[in-house]
Design a protein around this motif. Structure first.
Motif, PDB file in Angstrom:
ATOM      1  N   ARG A 105     132.883   7.986  12.940  1.00 19.67           N
ATOM      2  CA  ARG A 105     131.882   8.156  14.000  1.00 19.67           C
ATOM      3  C   ARG A 105     132.324   9.236  14.995  1.00 19.67           C
ATOM      4  O   ARG A 105     131.499  10.014  15.475  1.00 19.67           O
ATOM      5  CB  ARG A 105     131.666   6.818  14.730  1.00 19.67           C
ATOM      6  CG  ARG A 105     130.720   6.925  15.935  1.00 19.67           C
ATOM      7  CD  ARG A 105     129.347   7.389  15.529  1.00 19.67           C
ATOM      8  NE  ARG A 105     128.473   7.602  16.683  1.00 19.67           N
ATOM      9  CZ  ARG A 105     128.376   8.733  17.361  1.00 19.67           C
ATOM     10  NH1 ARG A 105     129.118   9.798  16.998  1.00 19.67           N
ATOM     11  NH2 ARG A 105     127.557   8.847  18.382  1.00 19.67           N
ATOM     12  N   PHE A 106     133.609   9.299  15.276  1.00 23.18           N
ATOM     13  CA  PHE A 106     134.113  10.388  16.128  1.00 23.18           C
ATOM     14  C   PHE A 106     133.923  11.734  15.433  1.00 23.18           C
ATOM     15  O   PHE A 106     133.572  12.733  16.070  1.00 23.18           O
ATOM     16  CB  PHE A 106     135.597  10.169  16.443  1.00 23.18           C
ATOM     17  CG  PHE A 106     135.858   9.207  17.554  1.00 23.18           C
ATOM     18  CD1 PHE A 106     136.042   9.646  18.859  1.00 23.18           C
ATOM     19  CD2 PHE A 106     135.914   7.850  17.317  1.00 23.18           C
ATOM     20  CE1 PHE A 106     136.293   8.762  19.890  1.00 23.18           C
ATOM     21  CE2 PHE A 106     136.160   6.943  18.333  1.00 23.18           C
ATOM     22  CZ  PHE A 106     136.344   7.399  19.638  1.00 23.18           C
ATOM     23  N   GLU A 133     139.218   0.977  24.806  1.00 23.93           N
ATOM     24  CA  GLU A 133     139.558   1.037  23.375  1.00 23.93           C
ATOM     25  C   GLU A 133     139.140   2.382  22.776  1.00 23.93           C
ATOM     26  O   GLU A 133     139.862   2.947  21.939  1.00 23.93           O
ATOM     27  CB  GLU A 133     138.860  -0.100  22.629  1.00 23.93           C
ATOM     28  CG  GLU A 133     139.328  -1.498  23.016  1.00 23.93           C
ATOM     29  CD  GLU A 133     138.502  -2.565  22.324  1.00 23.93           C
ATOM     30  OE1 GLU A 133     139.061  -3.280  21.478  1.00 23.93           O
ATOM     31  OE2 GLU A 133     137.298  -2.676  22.637  1.00 23.93           O
ATOM     32  N   ALA A 134     137.989   2.877  23.186  1.00 25.95           N
ATOM     33  CA  ALA A 134     137.537   4.173  22.688  1.00 25.95           C
ATOM     34  C   ALA A 134     138.461   5.293  23.156  1.00 25.95           C
ATOM     35  O   ALA A 134     138.748   6.231  22.409  1.00 25.95           O
ATOM     36  CB  ALA A 134     136.101   4.443  23.142  1.00 25.95           C
ATOM     37  N   LEU A 138     140.536   7.747  20.763  1.00 26.24           N
ATOM     38  CA  LEU A 138     140.425   9.193  20.881  1.00 26.24           C
ATOM     39  C   LEU A 138     141.798   9.847  20.989  1.00 26.24           C
ATOM     40  O   LEU A 138     142.031  10.919  20.412  1.00 26.24           O
ATOM     41  CB  LEU A 138     139.569   9.552  22.088  1.00 26.24           C
ATOM     42  CG  LEU A 138     139.389  11.048  22.380  1.00 26.24           C
ATOM     43  CD1 LEU A 138     138.744  11.755  21.195  1.00 26.24           C
ATOM     44  CD2 LEU A 138     138.574  11.265  23.637  1.00 26.24           C
ATOM     45  N   ARG A 139     142.707   9.224  21.718  1.00 25.02           N
ATOM     46  CA  ARG A 139     144.057   9.790  21.836  1.00 25.02           C
ATOM     47  C   ARG A 139     144.748   9.870  20.478  1.00 25.02           C
ATOM     48  O   ARG A 139     145.493  10.824  20.201  1.00 25.02           O
ATOM     49  CB  ARG A 139     144.891   8.952  22.817  1.00 25.02           C
ATOM     50  CG  ARG A 139     144.611   9.257  24.282  1.00 25.02           C
ATOM     51  CD  ARG A 139     145.664   8.652  25.181  1.00 25.02           C
ATOM     52  NE  ARG A 139     145.548   7.193  25.234  1.00 25.02           N
ATOM     53  CZ  ARG A 139     144.802   6.535  26.112  1.00 25.02           C
ATOM     54  NH1 ARG A 139     144.100   7.206  27.005  1.00 25.02           N
ATOM     55  NH2 ARG A 139     144.751   5.219  26.103  1.00 25.02           N
ATOM     56  N   ALA A 151     138.563  17.746  21.645  1.00 26.03           N
ATOM     57  CA  ALA A 151     138.648  17.888  23.107  1.00 26.03           C
ATOM     58  C   ALA A 151     137.245  17.804  23.697  1.00 26.03           C
ATOM     59  O   ALA A 151     136.257  18.145  23.052  1.00 26.03           O
ATOM     60  CB  ALA A 151     139.299  19.211  23.471  1.00 26.03           C
ATOM     61  N   ARG A 152     137.170  17.352  24.954  1.00 20.98           N
ATOM     62  CA  ARG A 152     135.876  17.207  25.625  1.00 20.98           C
ATOM     63  C   ARG A 152     135.632  18.300  26.659  1.00 20.98           C
ATOM     64  O   ARG A 152     134.561  18.357  27.254  1.00 20.98           O
ATOM     65  CB  ARG A 152     135.802  15.831  26.294  1.00 20.98           C
ATOM     66  CG  ARG A 152     135.724  14.672  25.307  1.00 20.98           C
ATOM     67  CD  ARG A 152     136.070  13.364  25.967  1.00 20.98           C
ATOM     68  NE  ARG A 152     137.478  13.311  26.326  1.00 20.98           N
ATOM     69  CZ  ARG A 152     138.046  12.261  26.932  1.00 20.98           C
ATOM     70  NH1 ARG A 152     137.312  11.209  27.250  1.00 20.98           N
ATOM     71  NH2 ARG A 152     139.337  12.274  27.222  1.00 20.98           N
TER      72      ARG A 152
END
Length: 438
Positions: A105-106, A133-134, A138-139, A151-152
């Motif tokens: 999903r990521f 948790e998300a 992500l990390r 990266a965001r």
């Protein structure tokens, strides 16, 4: 006032269902037409979808012979896509099937540059995770190679790469926290807020420029998943020739023999007649769509032979009305046909809409002898690309340079086309050059 009744006869065109469908077919690409025919064949027993007639030829690169397209060889030589590269790392990174599904999903949320474009809150909601948790997930995902993926923001992308290379010093962290000052080329202010000297800042900026702000852009973007062109241009003995790409366009065949056999049963005669009529109409509609598309494409190629020979700077002025008058159809028909249609040429694969461009006034003030707007935009790009970065051309300089050897161009017209091409102003380009020289 008085009311009267009158009886009069008149004729008007009423759009039947078949006419509406035929118009809709004009706007579909070859791939969409194929999907439409296959869907109709599933519901109509008298429609047979013939296999493609031939494979798409590849254009010769240096005068060589045209060879057939070999999908197997293309697959073997095709570089790994960003999606495939990351998915392969996920296979070894997540042994738990549930976490592997969450990681996918990521992966669905990244763009072509490798940045995570979907909000983390939406991903957490889709996966049934809490935000902490998300964040933890992500990390872990951000440890994949190359560093900077998922990266965001720009600061996070560069920070991930700096951490991976061991470059994350307090000064580097301060620079990332003040990237807007760097974008504005305010080096004095940046040095002040970072608490460093100008020499220390220049050294850090040199390291910063070694990082990649778009780590996903180096991967293939999935060329095999892009649809094939609808028209093919080749040079023949009598000049440029256009043909339909039959490799993506199946022919519609009507099973008349089966229909005749089933029609003998009175109980099915009405159903067979209705389905057979639909099948025959679809065959005629697809043939008409192909003939219209081919005629419009051939007229465009005839008018744009200079572009095929010399490139974008020689696109001739051309409007929908010009092509419609030459082909003998309505202007709206040309507009529908050219929507979404791709044509492969020696200058690359382009949409047919790209060839339509208005004429700019020539030296005499009229459009006679004037260049097209598309050709002028291409010349603006070339002038900017060849300019001295330390002394960039302003809009007036560009207008003067183009007007000397081509159509009369106003400064405001250059500014409008420059905005359309996403080219910064001369002041912004000069500031960027000064920043790159640090």
């Amino acid at each position: 006032m008085q009311f009267t009744q009158r009886t009069a006869q008149s004729t008007s065109l009423v759009m039947s269902g078949h006419m509406q469908q035929a118009i809709a077919l004009l706007q579909l690409s070859n791939t969409d037409i194929q999907s439409y025919i296959e869907k109709e064949a599933e519901e109509n027993p008298f429609i047979d979808v013939a296999a493609p007639a031939r494979a798409l030829p590849s254009l010769p690169q240096s005068g060589g012979a045209i060879e057939g397209d070999d999908p197997a060889s293309r697959m073997a030589d095709h570089p790994l896509s960003l999606y495939g590269h990351v998915a392969a790392q996920f296979d070894s990174l997540f042994a738990d099937p549930h976490r592997r599904v969450i990681a996918d999903r990521f992966l669905e949320g990244i763009d072509a540059n490798g940045w995570l474009c979907d909000p983390l809150e939406d991903i957490a909601a889709d996966c049934g995770l809490g935000l902490p948790e998300a964040e933890e997930m992500l990390r872990i995902i951000q440890t994949v190679e190359p560093a900077g993926l998922f990266a965001r923001s720009l600061a996070e992308c560069l920070g991930l790469q700096a951490e991976e290379r061991g470059m994350m010093t307090p000064l580097f962290r301060a620079i990332l926290a003040n990237l807007p000052r760097l974008a504005a080329a305010d080096l004095t202010g940046l040095a002040r807020v970072c608490g460093c000297t100008m020499d220390e800042l220049r050294a850090a900026l040199k390291e910063l420029r070694s990082l990649n702000p778009k780590p996903g852009a180096d991967f293939d973007l999935g060329e095999l998943n892009e649809r094939e062109p609808d028209l093919i241009v080749t040079r023949g003995a009598s000049g440029w020739q256009v043909e339909l790409n039959r490799s993506t366009l199946p022919a519609v065949q009507v099973d008349e023999a089966r229909a005749a056999e089933i029609t003998r049963d009175p109980a099915t005669r009405d159903y067979v007649g209705e389905r057979l009529g639909v099948a025959r109409w679809l065959r005629r509609a697809v043939e008409h769509r192909n003939q219209t598309t081919l005629a419009v494409g051939a007229e465009i190629v005839r008018r744009q032979s200079a572009f095929l020979e010399h490139g974008p700077s020689h696109i001739a002025p051309m409007t929908l009305a010009d092509v419609a008058a030459a082909v003998g159809v309505h202007e709206s028909t040309v507009s529908r046909v050219t929507t979404g249609i791709l044509i492969v040429t020696p200058q690359g694969t382009l949409g047919l809409k790209r060839f339509f461009s208005t004429a700019l006034p020539g030296k005499a003030g009229g459009t006679e002898g004037g260049a097209s707007a598309a050709a002028v935009r291409h010349r603006i790009q070339r002038l900017v690309a060849a300019e001295d970065p330390a002394r960039p051309l302003n809009d007036a300089d560009i207008a003067s340079a183009i007007s000397e050897g081509g159509p009369t161009l106003a400064r405001r017209t250059v500014a409008k086309y420059r905005d359309m091409l996403n080219i910064p102003s001369s002041f912004q380009r000069k500031r960027r050059a000064r920043l790159d020289a640090v």
